[in-house]
Design an enzyme around this catalytic site. Sequence first.
Site, PDB file in Angstrom:
ATOM      1  N   ASP A  11       0.726  -1.178   0.065  1.00  0.00           N
ATOM      2  CA  ASP A  11       0.019   0.205   0.010  1.00  0.00           C
ATOM      3  C   ASP A  11       1.021   1.274   0.081  1.00  0.00           C
ATOM      4  O   ASP A  11       1.829   1.234   0.771  1.00  0.00           O
ATOM      5  CB  ASP A  11      -0.977   0.006   1.304  1.00  0.00           C
ATOM      6  CG  ASP A  11      -1.953  -0.941   1.114  1.00  0.00           C
ATOM      7  OD1 ASP A  11      -2.277  -1.513   0.021  1.00  0.00           O
ATOM      8  OD2 ASP A  11      -2.844  -0.897   2.057  1.00  0.00           O
ATOM      9  N   ASP A 130     -13.683  -6.406  -4.867  1.00  0.00           N
ATOM     10  CA  ASP A 130     -13.854  -6.670  -3.559  1.00  0.00           C
ATOM     11  C   ASP A 130     -15.303  -7.254  -3.501  1.00  0.00           C
ATOM     12  O   ASP A 130     -16.350  -6.683  -3.832  1.00  0.00           O
ATOM     13  CB  ASP A 130     -13.797  -5.211  -2.771  1.00  0.00           C
ATOM     14  CG  ASP A 130     -12.214  -4.836  -2.910  1.00  0.00           C
ATOM     15  OD1 ASP A 130     -11.320  -5.520  -3.239  1.00  0.00           O
ATOM     16  OD2 ASP A 130     -12.160  -3.596  -2.690  1.00  0.00           O
TER      17      ASP A 130
END
Lengths: 251, 194
Positions: A11, A130
Amino acid sequence: MLTKRIIPCLDIKNGRTVKGINFVELRDAGDPVELAKIYAENYADELVFLDISATEEGRKTLAQLVEEIAKHINIPFTVGGGIASVEDVALLLKSGADKVSINSAAVKNPKLISKIAQRFGSQCVVVAIDAKQINGHWKVHLVGGKQPTELDLFEWAKEVQELGAGEILFTSMDNDGTKEGFANEALARLSNELHIPIIASGGAGTIQHFEDTFKLGKADAALAASVFHFKEIEIPYLKQELKSKGISIRI
Amino acid sequence: MKIALIDYGAGNVKSIEFALERLGYSSELTSNAKTIKAADRVIFPGVGEASTAMKMLKSTGLDLVIPTLEQPVLGICLGMQLMCNYCEEGDTNGLNIFDVKVVKFNNQLKVPQVGWNTIFDLKTDLFKGIEENAYMYLVHSFYVPLHQDSIANSSYGVDYSVALHKNNFYGVQFHPEKSGKIGEQILKNFIEIQ
């Protein structure tokens, strides 16, 4: 024989890696390039960089960072996070990214997938999905899993394949962060119903989980973050173990 | 050593430039026929769809230049496929350097093939010092069937060619610039070919 891929995910916020990363050999644990190099040397098969910068300013640094990464690492990498247009993709690919991953923008504007695929080829389009189960049905979620939609995971996955996605990165929100294993039942169904590669994400905690997602979940690749960043699992050892279990792995 | 990277608007050229830099070589990204002809080595990259790439190549006139080159030329991925006489993708006529047709993988397989696969039956100095069954990174939906010009093979549903050689022309289906240290060695071997 084609091998199953192990993919660490980093990230990125304002050009720096976030989440505490436990690498003692790093001079600067926030430097994505240094971390990426270590992963590349330790037999990671690919890398994913997910930009979670909330600001325009933060995003602008992404292209520069991608160029730095491409300069220094010799394995493929995907860049995702906030990509919303063909121009965004052009800039990242031009800077040296091999693939881009698109998520919310694809749901809001499915044609974006075919536009990118036509211009740059399906091989560079990873559609990230997702999803979590609501009353027993897998529903696609947006904004990092916060916002539910009416879209069914399997229907949406088929649609993105038809639109020209080259791979699907499926994160189970039910499994993400639990360290209790990947969502193998849903993964296996995706793998059986689709003809493009599926990357499993969400739930990695042990070596057994990786074995299970390749064998039971029929995943083509497995992505994880914290188990690698905190060295709970070291990739060379993971790969040796998987190979000894009869899984096709690059060592 | 002058290395020309053919620029026709296709593909991830930056990665090849950077891989050459890591090996200590600079390269020039160019669509200028004169510059390309004058280079010591020419790299013909390519990522994307065959008919679109061929159109872009034609619009620059480089489709006529490439087959006449006399120095070592390396086609990578789609670059290699376009050096063949025909690609099923987009019903595309190629540059006809290698007399073979590029066909689509069987649809029982996951297509595109994405990831690291082994290469074997290695021939020529392009693979000098590379061990049989080395892993290379590949991303492709179309492949070159086994062929007399093949200098490396791989297997995905079928055994097929992942590298070709004829006269001064070389082609590789895999991405040496993305295949770790072994890939970089193959690029180095190409530059050092006599």
